[in-house]
Design an enzyme around this catalytic site. Structure first.
Site, mmCIF file in Angstrom:
data_model
loop_
_atom_site.group_PDB
_atom_site.id
_atom_site.type_symbol
_atom_site.label_atom_id
_atom_site.label_comp_id
_atom_site.label_asym_id
_atom_site.label_seq_id
_atom_site.Cartn_x
_atom_site.Cartn_y
_atom_site.Cartn_z
ATOM 1 N N HIS A 36 0.831 -1.202 0.000
ATOM 2 C CA HIS A 36 0.000 0.000 0.000
ATOM 3 C C HIS A 36 0.867 1.255 0.000
ATOM 4 C CE1 HIS A 36 -3.563 2.424 0.380
ATOM 5 N NE2 HIS A 36 -2.864 3.179 1.212
ATOM 6 N N HIS A 63 3.634 10.568 2.230
ATOM 7 C CA HIS A 63 3.173 11.571 1.275
ATOM 8 C C HIS A 63 4.087 12.796 1.244
ATOM 9 C CE1 HIS A 63 -0.376 9.253 0.583
ATOM 10 N NE2 HIS A 63 -0.819 9.389 1.807
#
Length: 316
Positions: A243, A270
């Site tokens: 993921h 991120h």
């Protein structure tokens, strides 16, 4: 072997729509994929009822926050949050141009993976356009570090991800996923990997007004006993790092063009993905813009450097 790459840009054949819940807002959101012209890129169109609001280009220069997800726009104003999974699906399946209509400020989470977006793209179908696809080819290493975490781009004949994570929880531990990327590999090895979190963190986020749509239906959750509490268990033995690879793909899809190179990270996320991409695109000696030239039968395409127009998304 050389680089096996597609020569021409793509879009969708027709419209596809789906409805789900935002993981942070807990609100129902409808989203539609629309065909777009060559060189349009990925554009999110925010709707309030029948009235179209602001457009958000899917570019790293438009990223306004990376705290809990990747957000385009102004966190305190108009924005679209949690774009990483839909961007990973478009990147993984090789879609260059699409308009994404959305009637809320957050992309639905669905089951926490990219599966729903893959199904929507398959429903719409993929159309090849007559305009050449341009690539960002990495020609020298670019690296950023933050404490023990780091991320880097390196030259490579293809598109490759090498993602490593390291958690204290024995439910995760240290995991590595490394693979070249194409649509078949994305579908089989990455697309179904779900977002994950710890129950203690979810409870804290709920109290702060976040993760209001989070549940065992859309997240892998690790309990206080360091075990996955989802009844069905894991989809892959190393689903957690897969993921993280999906997230990295979605974040790097904000380059505005596909890249030829290897992206590596250790304990990334991120924020680091966006920072590494900005570092690459800010150094014009680290990459070149290329497209395929003529290819002989049975041989891989050669690449030819081309000039980037001043309005190109990588000229940030």
């Amino acid at each position: 072997m050389g680089i096996v790459l597609h020569d021409y840009q793509t879009t969708l054949k027709t419209r596809a729509s789906l409805t789900g819940t935002g993981v942070h807002s807990g609100k129902e959101v409808s989203i539609s994929f629309m065909p777009a012209d060559a060189d349009a890129g990925i554009v999110f169109q925010l709707f309030n009822g029948a009235e179209q609001g602001r457009e958000f280009r899917a570019l790293v220069s438009e990223v306004g926050a990376t705290d809990l997800c990747t957000m385009l726009g102004d966190p305190a104003g108009e924005h679209i949050a949690t774009v990483e999974h839909i961007m990973a699906a478009l990147f993984g399946l090789g879609i260059d141009n699409v308009a994404v209509e959305i009637d809320g400020s957050e992309v639905p989470i669905f089951d926490g993976s990219a599966t729903a977006f893959v199904e929507a793209i398959d429903q719409a179908g993929i159309e090849t356009l007559s305009v050449k696809r341009r690539y960002i080819r990495v020609i020298k290493p670019v690296r950023i570090e933050n404490g023990a975490s780091w991320a880097e781009f390196r030259p490579y004949d293809g598109t490759r991800f090498e993602i490593e994570i390291d958690f204290e929880s024995p439910a995760i531990g240290r995991q590595l996923f490394a693979s070249d990327l194409n649509a078949d590999i994305f579908r089989r090895d990455i697309a179904r990997a779900r977002t994950f979190g710890f129950m203690k963190d979810v409870e804290r986020l709920w109290a702060a007004g976040y993760a209001l749509g989070s549940s065992l239906e859309n997240s892998l959750v690790i309990g206080d006993d360091n075990r996955v509490i989802n009844m069905g268990g894991l989809r892959y033995p190393n689903e957690f790092v897969r993921h993280k690879t999906l997230d990295a793909m979605g974040d790097l899809a904000l380059a505005g063009a596909r890249f030829i190179g290897c992206f590596r990270s250790y304990r990334g996320g991120h924020r680091m993905n966006a920072a590494a991409l900005r570092r690459l695109l800010s150094d014009r000696t680290a990459f070149e813009i290329v497209e395929t030239t003529r290819r002989e039968r049975g041989r891989s395409a050669e690449m030819n450097a081309v000039n980037a127009p001043l309005y190109a998304p990588w000229m940030i």
